[in-house]
Motif scaffolding. Structure first.
Motif, PDB file in Angstrom:
ATOM      1  N   ALA A   1       0.540  -1.178   0.314  1.00  0.00           N
ATOM      2  CA  ALA A   1      -0.258  -0.158   0.253  1.00  0.00           C
ATOM      3  C   ALA A   1       0.866   0.987  -0.482  1.00  0.00           C
ATOM      4  O   ALA A   1       0.523   2.361  -1.160  1.00  0.00           O
ATOM      5  N   VAL A   2       1.728   1.321   0.553  1.00  0.00           N
ATOM      6  CA  VAL A   2       2.535   2.081   1.017  1.00  0.00           C
ATOM      7  C   VAL A   2       3.814   2.564  -0.178  1.00  0.00           C
ATOM      8  O   VAL A   2       3.275   4.166  -0.959  1.00  0.00           O
TER       9      VAL A   2
ATOM     10  N   ARG B   1       2.358   1.776  -3.700  1.00  0.00           N
ATOM     11  CA  ARG B   1       1.302   2.397  -4.241  1.00  0.00           C
ATOM     12  C   ARG B   1       1.185   3.765  -4.130  1.00  0.00           C
ATOM     13  O   ARG B   1       1.129   4.354  -4.986  1.00  0.00           O
ATOM     14  N   LEU B   2       1.110   4.336  -3.158  1.00  0.00           N
ATOM     15  CA  LEU B   2       1.131   5.354  -2.573  1.00  0.00           C
ATOM     16  C   LEU B   2       1.907   6.886  -3.190  1.00  0.00           C
ATOM     17  O   LEU B   2       1.691   7.637  -3.312  1.00  0.00           O
ATOM     18  N   LYS B   3       3.199   5.888  -2.539  1.00  0.00           N
ATOM     19  CA  LYS B   3       4.366   6.809  -2.845  1.00  0.00           C
ATOM     20  C   LYS B   3       4.661   6.797  -4.344  1.00  0.00           C
ATOM     21  O   LYS B   3       5.205   7.427  -5.278  1.00  0.00           O
TER      22      LYS B   3
ATOM     23  N   ARG C   1       2.150   7.074  -6.933  1.00  0.00           N
ATOM     24  CA  ARG C   1       1.532   8.320  -7.255  1.00  0.00           C
ATOM     25  C   ARG C   1       2.527   9.606  -7.220  1.00  0.00           C
ATOM     26  O   ARG C   1       2.381  10.904  -7.242  1.00  0.00           O
TER      27      ARG C   1
END
Length: 86
Positions: A79-80, A82-84, A86
């Motif tokens: 999750a981190v 994927r967030l990073k 973006r």
């Protein structure tokens, strides 16, 4: 929770974060400190879930609790990442 319990949770969290990262296929493009932070959070949350399920204290090694923590760490690292990205 005593200070020794918090320190051991942090040390276990470091190991959990690394194991969670190793479970994921491919290369993860997040830093070591972020991996450690995810592992620490996964260790605390995994322990809470294991206590809620009643499997936190077993004879010998708590394999179910460890599996929960590693799965949460792997999900957290993914999750981190994927967030990073973006």
């Amino acid at each position: 929770m005593e200070i020794s319990g918090i320190i051991s949770a942090i040390l276990i969290g470091i190991v959990i974060g690394v194991l969670g990262r190793l479970v994921l296929p491919g290369r993860q493009r997040i830093g070591v400190l972020l991996t450690i932070a995810v592992g620490i959070v996964a260790a605390f949350v995994g322990t809470s879930i294991a206590v809620g399920l009643g499997v936190a204290d077993t004879a010998g090694i708590d394999w179910i609790q460890l599996a929960l923590q590693v799965a949460l760490a792997a999900g957290g690292v993914a999750a981190v990442e994927r967030l990073k990205a973006r």
